[in-house]
Design a protein around this motif. Structure first.
Motif, PDB file in Angstrom:
ATOM      1  N   THR B  17      55.004 -10.550  52.456  1.00  0.00           N
ATOM      2  CA  THR B  17      53.550 -10.394  52.367  1.00  0.00           C
ATOM      3  C   THR B  17      53.062  -9.377  53.391  1.00  0.00           C
ATOM      4  OG1 THR B  17      53.353 -12.677  51.657  1.00  0.00           O
ATOM      5  CG2 THR B  17      51.362 -11.629  52.479  1.00  0.00           C
ATOM      6  N   GLY B  18      52.140  -8.525  52.961  1.00  0.00           N
ATOM      7  CA  GLY B  18      51.460  -7.673  53.923  1.00  0.00           C
ATOM      8  C   GLY B  18      52.003  -6.271  54.081  1.00  0.00           C
ATOM      9  N   VAL B  20      51.979  -3.702  51.908  1.00  0.00           N
ATOM     10  CA  VAL B  20      50.994  -2.732  51.417  1.00  0.00           C
ATOM     11  C   VAL B  20      49.867  -2.584  52.429  1.00  0.00           C
ATOM     12  CG1 VAL B  20      49.384  -2.188  49.566  1.00  0.00           C
ATOM     13  CG2 VAL B  20      51.554  -3.285  49.014  1.00  0.00           C
ATOM     14  N   ALA B  21      49.408  -3.717  52.933  1.00  0.00           N
ATOM     15  CA  ALA B  21      48.308  -3.675  53.899  1.00  0.00           C
ATOM     16  C   ALA B  21      48.714  -2.906  55.151  1.00  0.00           C
ATOM     17  CB  ALA B  21      47.893  -5.103  54.265  1.00  0.00           C
ATOM     18  N   ALA B  24      48.960   0.889  54.138  1.00  0.00           N
ATOM     19  CA  ALA B  24      47.632   1.409  53.806  1.00  0.00           C
ATOM     20  C   ALA B  24      46.751   1.429  55.046  1.00  0.00           C
ATOM     21  CB  ALA B  24      47.003   0.561  52.697  1.00  0.00           C
ATOM     22  N   GLY B  25      46.869   0.396  55.854  1.00  0.00           N
ATOM     23  CA  GLY B  25      46.089   0.342  57.091  1.00  0.00           C
ATOM     24  C   GLY B  25      46.469   1.484  58.031  1.00  0.00           C
ATOM     25  N   ALA B  28      45.051   4.715  56.467  1.00  0.00           N
ATOM     26  CA  ALA B  28      43.591   4.755  56.564  1.00  0.00           C
ATOM     27  C   ALA B  28      43.166   4.989  58.007  1.00  0.00           C
ATOM     28  CB  ALA B  28      42.998   3.454  56.025  1.00  0.00           C
ATOM     29  N   GLY B  32      44.068   9.245  56.405  1.00  0.00           N
ATOM     30  CA  GLY B  32      44.853   9.750  55.282  1.00  0.00           C
ATOM     31  C   GLY B  32      44.216   9.484  53.928  1.00  0.00           C
ATOM     32  N   ILE B  34      44.969   9.083  50.259  1.00  0.00           N
ATOM     33  CA  ILE B  34      46.086   8.814  49.350  1.00  0.00           C
ATOM     34  C   ILE B  34      45.726   9.330  47.964  1.00  0.00           C
ATOM     35  CG2 ILE B  34      47.515   7.014  48.315  1.00  0.00           C
ATOM     36  CD1 ILE B  34      46.785   5.254  50.754  1.00  0.00           C
ATOM     37  N   TYR B  39      53.913   1.225  43.673  1.00  0.00           N
ATOM     38  CA  TYR B  39      54.508   0.059  44.323  1.00  0.00           C
ATOM     39  C   TYR B  39      55.402  -0.642  43.334  1.00  0.00           C
ATOM     40  CZ  TYR B  39      50.703   0.666  47.626  1.00  0.00           C
ATOM     41  OH  TYR B  39      49.844   1.191  48.535  1.00  0.00           O
ATOM     42  N   HIS B  40      56.464  -1.237  43.828  1.00  0.00           N
ATOM     43  CA  HIS B  40      57.289  -2.085  42.964  1.00  0.00           C
ATOM     44  C   HIS B  40      57.890  -3.229  43.775  1.00  0.00           C
ATOM     45  CE1 HIS B  40      60.025  -3.611  40.057  1.00  0.00           C
ATOM     46  NE2 HIS B  40      61.092  -3.187  40.693  1.00  0.00           N
ATOM     47  N   SER B  41      57.595  -4.440  43.335  1.00  0.00           N
ATOM     48  CA  SER B  41      58.220  -5.629  43.918  1.00  0.00           C
ATOM     49  C   SER B  41      59.277  -6.101  42.947  1.00  0.00           C
ATOM     50  CB  SER B  41      57.187  -6.747  44.081  1.00  0.00           C
ATOM     51  OG  SER B  41      56.277  -6.435  45.077  1.00  0.00           O
TER      52      SER B  41
ATOM     53  N   THR C  17      38.261   7.298  51.470  1.00  0.00           N
ATOM     54  CA  THR C  17      39.423   6.916  52.264  1.00  0.00           C
ATOM     55  C   THR C  17      39.348   5.433  52.638  1.00  0.00           C
ATOM     56  OG1 THR C  17      39.550   9.131  53.165  1.00  0.00           O
ATOM     57  CG2 THR C  17      40.701   7.412  54.378  1.00  0.00           C
ATOM     58  N   GLY C  18      40.481   4.759  52.553  1.00  0.00           N
ATOM     59  CA  GLY C  18      40.554   3.414  53.096  1.00  0.00           C
ATOM     60  C   GLY C  18      40.351   2.273  52.122  1.00  0.00           C
ATOM     61  N   VAL C  20      42.294   1.273  49.571  1.00  0.00           N
ATOM     62  CA  VAL C  20      43.535   0.514  49.422  1.00  0.00           C
ATOM     63  C   VAL C  20      43.752  -0.368  50.647  1.00  0.00           C
ATOM     64  CG1 VAL C  20      46.039   0.680  49.141  1.00  0.00           C
ATOM     65  CG2 VAL C  20      44.561   2.321  47.982  1.00  0.00           C
ATOM     66  N   ALA C  21      43.523   0.206  51.822  1.00  0.00           N
ATOM     67  CA  ALA C  21      43.729  -0.548  53.055  1.00  0.00           C
ATOM     68  C   ALA C  21      42.778  -1.755  53.108  1.00  0.00           C
ATOM     69  CB  ALA C  21      43.485   0.355  54.267  1.00  0.00           C
ATOM     70  N   ALA C  24      44.058  -4.320  50.413  1.00  0.00           N
ATOM     71  CA  ALA C  24      45.356  -4.863  50.808  1.00  0.00           C
ATOM     72  C   ALA C  24      45.205  -5.705  52.074  1.00  0.00           C
ATOM     73  CB  ALA C  24      46.346  -3.727  51.022  1.00  0.00           C
ATOM     74  N   GLY C  25      44.376  -5.252  52.977  1.00  0.00           N
ATOM     75  CA  GLY C  25      44.152  -6.013  54.210  1.00  0.00           C
ATOM     76  C   GLY C  25      43.507  -7.360  53.907  1.00  0.00           C
ATOM     77  N   ALA C  28      46.246  -9.530  52.269  1.00  0.00           N
ATOM     78  CA  ALA C  28      47.272  -9.918  53.237  1.00  0.00           C
ATOM     79  C   ALA C  28      46.703 -10.950  54.208  1.00  0.00           C
ATOM     80  CB  ALA C  28      47.780  -8.689  53.986  1.00  0.00           C
ATOM     81  N   GLY C  32      47.955 -13.462  50.525  1.00  0.00           N
ATOM     82  CA  GLY C  32      48.212 -13.150  49.114  1.00  0.00           C
ATOM     83  C   GLY C  32      49.490 -12.358  48.898  1.00  0.00           C
ATOM     84  N   VAL C  35      52.151  -9.131  43.331  1.00  0.00           N
ATOM     85  CA  VAL C  35      53.334  -8.943  42.494  1.00  0.00           C
ATOM     86  C   VAL C  35      53.242  -7.700  41.612  1.00  0.00           C
ATOM     87  CG1 VAL C  35      54.185 -11.312  42.481  1.00  0.00           C
ATOM     88  CG2 VAL C  35      52.401 -10.632  40.867  1.00  0.00           C
ATOM     89  N   ALA C  37      50.759  -3.904  41.445  1.00  0.00           N
ATOM     90  CA  ALA C  37      49.628  -3.155  41.979  1.00  0.00           C
ATOM     91  C   ALA C  37      49.601  -1.782  41.356  1.00  0.00           C
ATOM     92  CB  ALA C  37      49.734  -3.036  43.503  1.00  0.00           C
TER      93      ALA C  37
END
Lengths: 290, 290, 290, 290
Positions: B17-18, B20-21, B24-25, B28, B32, B34, B39-41, C17-18, C20-21, C24-25, C28, C32, C35, C37
């Motif tokens: 978990t976390g 992506v965050a 991305a964090g 950001a 940046g 994007i 993504y792939h899990s 910008t930001g 996604v962060a 996702a933040g 997270a 969460g 599975v 995105a």
């Protein structure tokens, strides 16, 4: 589908000069109006294949007389020639063998109901009774032949099923995701009439759980194959194949679900071509006049 | 192709978990922007894969600093994490290995000339010199390394070729219908960088003369596979595959000719994805962020 | 299909910008487990689109609380942001509108029976009663709303049908070859929920008898298009399209029959994606996170 | 490609009983060994089309005598019959018209070099000289005919280009992304010989910037069309079409790049079929004996 009645002639024989002229001359002499004609000269094997479709009302005689006269033409082409003459006014008969998987069955029932397949669906035989309801709702007979565990039980079940199928004298025995391996004597008896749908792009992933095999190998396309059943598992003459794109995001369950779309289409196309006498088997290969 | 400069980040690590965050964090936080994110899990293996594309001008530092900072982020994700950060302003380098078959070479030269592939084509190396002229006409170096018959001759030739290739430090070594089997030590050295095009829909028809095999089996589709080279012949991770329909009328020669269209496309797509860091290898499979 | 319960989040907003962060933040922070995105930055329009799938059991609260909290996140992204949060544990509801053409109906009934579509099929409404039997055999309600000739009759019929449909509060209203043009007020009321299958590769061959148009033009592929219904005939946002090869030998009747295979597949795929919240409409275009 | 010499016969005439027999009888009478035969009866128009391929060494006379004798056969089929007899031992001649776009040119040059197309490439004529180098590297003549702005300049340029082309008496004039609209008198002069590649799936997106149109409409597939040039822009008889999948992530630039793969293939296939006398034009449609 053509509403007017037609006669469909197929012929397989060693290639030589003048075959087309002989057949075309014969048909023209009788006044036959050819509406479809396919020819194939196989340079590797030296064999010749043809399928001709003639308007029934263009000939001054019935199908039996056409058969009698065409037999004479074929006889001139040598003892190895094989041929068929069928009448689209007489619907072909089919029997379906099923298990619990319902997608191919549903698809074929829907196509028959919509008049897409030139066939009389005589019966569906299942080794489970799960699909009985939907079959009967379509006005088709359903027979339940349980397959007991153990070789003796299976042998008895196949004997019963074989008798049941033969009673209908079907032109096609369709294994619509039947999941049971036919014994050699049934492969032999139904040679050239039993169609199977295998859920892989053969010769890849023969046998059990092909989607699991495909997933493990990481292929980028999955497929399905419609082939005639022979005693060699998944090795009979291929009638039709197709594929669909998958990617890393597809689990085995996704592949199973997405592969169904290809299984439905490939089986329906293969069966249609078989019923329309478009498929000529030669050795372990097919000529398909589409 | 994008004209503005971009940084491409890829990451492979055990899933948790976390992630992506965290990424991305980080991006950001640095401002940046994007422009692409995949993504792939993988639920089966429990691994996580991502590819992120950031506008270079949105970050207040250069690619080296991005690498330094991203290394810290990746370190938090555990010792198994692997990652790359590349700069689209620095063209990837490729070397092509060829024999006498020219269609894939011609196709790639044409694509490079048209600006379709983000690559500097450093050199083409052939075990024959038949293709030298067209290569030089495109302003690309050509080296001829003859492959003498016998194992000793081959070993020496591979040693020479290996040195030649490594001099360019290529990001991609492309076997464009090279027809020679790389020795294990070269497979090892170029692991994850050597791309082959095999002229069948693998895993069907491994090895020599796949079109002959396909013709003999009577398949209704033929294909091509772009895969990373490993010491197991034609068994490396698959990057891309595609197929084309054939029928009974296609001889082996027809299949050879028609298959070229698929070989060209599949190799060009696979190479493009490799050059754009869209392909992440994990075990014997690939994640391709198209 | 996943057996475990999931929450599906979609968001459309102006890009910055930001984002996604931020999302996702948020996820997270609540524990969460994402599975799936998908992200899309549309450089032309400057809009951002995302779809996230979270395991329900990874969050310490229920879907209503997720909605409440996500609303706060979305609010920070500006007044133009639109979003949805759905729970795969609550099946979507669909109503089908049909006429006499049965192939899409049969196909969808078969898929629902096989568990391929995450939907509760509430009812089928037909302007003819020809398909009542098969619908009831699948345990689904059928309503017959005859469409009298003349504009007044049609208006009354649409009013009745509209009320009938709305009673089910469906997530999807599927025009499964319904053959009637919805009045603007119904297009408006069902905006973003009414899916049509048109039997051509739009924008070619808008309106009536597209296969006749295709035959007259001599195209080499025919297609089908699944799109959202709008007041502009056959001009709504396209969800999915596909094609199939035809040749000079195909009559209009052949095209009609062969086109059905594509209609079935395209409608089933479009409906599946709609039900899984994979389709985000923006202006007259769609983002489809497959 | 077949190495042995063959004669290719095509015939178009009003349908009637006995045509096949007449032709087959004629060929058999002369000892002709038919290696390929295609027939098409168009039920809508009442016309008949055939293409026959005979091994040259099976006939006791040369192609001129075959023409003389076949003319007699055709004469019996009525005044509307048109026919051709060609000799694969005499390569067809082609001239290419190009502008600055290089991908179709590169592709065709590569195919000619690889022996994939049965053609002698006589010359390439460009309204820019950007592609002169690569053309000459392939040993093909290049002529630069600048197109001055303004209608008078264009008219003069077309006059010059027309003379230049006609000098070669080409069997095919290929507009390989030529980007200029031929004047009606050249369309007329090269009727049935001038092939264009249009970068859309016609009849969608006629005219300029089809990828921009496709992007604006939000279609899910883009295509290309090879057609004979007529005075009606992009409305001539279609020879071949194909499509490729795109999605919301594809910008116009991506579509342009990805569409090239389809343009290359569709033009190469259309040209091959034209050169092999597989394409029979009737009205605004084609019969293609593949």
């Amino acid at each position: 589908m053509p509403s007017e009645r037609r006669y469909v002639i197929t012929l397989t024989c060693p290639d030589t000069t003048g075959i087309v002229a002989r057949i075309a001359g014969f048909l023209a002499g009788a006044g036959g109006w050819i509406v479809e004609a396919g020819y194939h000269s196989d340079v590797d094997s030296g064999w010749f294949f043809t399928r001709q479709v003639v308007r029934a009302d263009s000939l001054p005689f019935e199908v039996d007389e056409l058969r009698r006269r065409f037999a004479e033409v074929a006889a001139e082409l040598g003892g190895q020639a094989t041929w068929t003459v069928t009448d689209t006014g007489v619907p072909k008969r089919a029997v379906l063998l099923v298990s619990k998987e319902m997608h191919c069955l549903h698809d074929l029932l829907g196509r028959v109901a919509a008049g897409e397949l030139p066939v009389k669906l005589e019966a569906v035989i299942g080794n489970h009774d799960a699909l009985e309801g939907v079959v009967r709702a379509h006005g088709v007979e359903f027979h339940h032949v349980p397959f007991p565990a153990g070789p003796d039980g299976k042998a008895a079940a196949f004997a019963e099923m074989g008798q049941m199928v033969d009673k209908y004298q079907p032109d096609a025995v369709v294994l619509a995701r039947f999941m049971q391996i036919l014994p050699p004597w049934l492969c032999e008896r139904w040679a050239g009439r039993a169609l199977n749908i295998h859920h892989s792009f053969l010769p890849s992933f023969v046998g059990a759980r092909p989607y699991h095999q495909a997933h493990a190998r990481g292929v980028k396309l999955i497929g399905a194959t419609c082939h005639y059943v022979t005693a060699d598992l998944d090795a009979g003459p291929i009638v039709e194949q197709d594929v669909i794109r998958v990617d890393h995001g597809d689990t085995v369950a996704d592949m199973v679900r997405r592969g169904r779309d290809i299984e439905r289409l490939v089986l329906a196309r293969g069966l249609r071509w078989h019923l329309e006498d478009r498929v000529l088997v030669h050795g372990n290969k097919t000529v398909v006049f589409r």
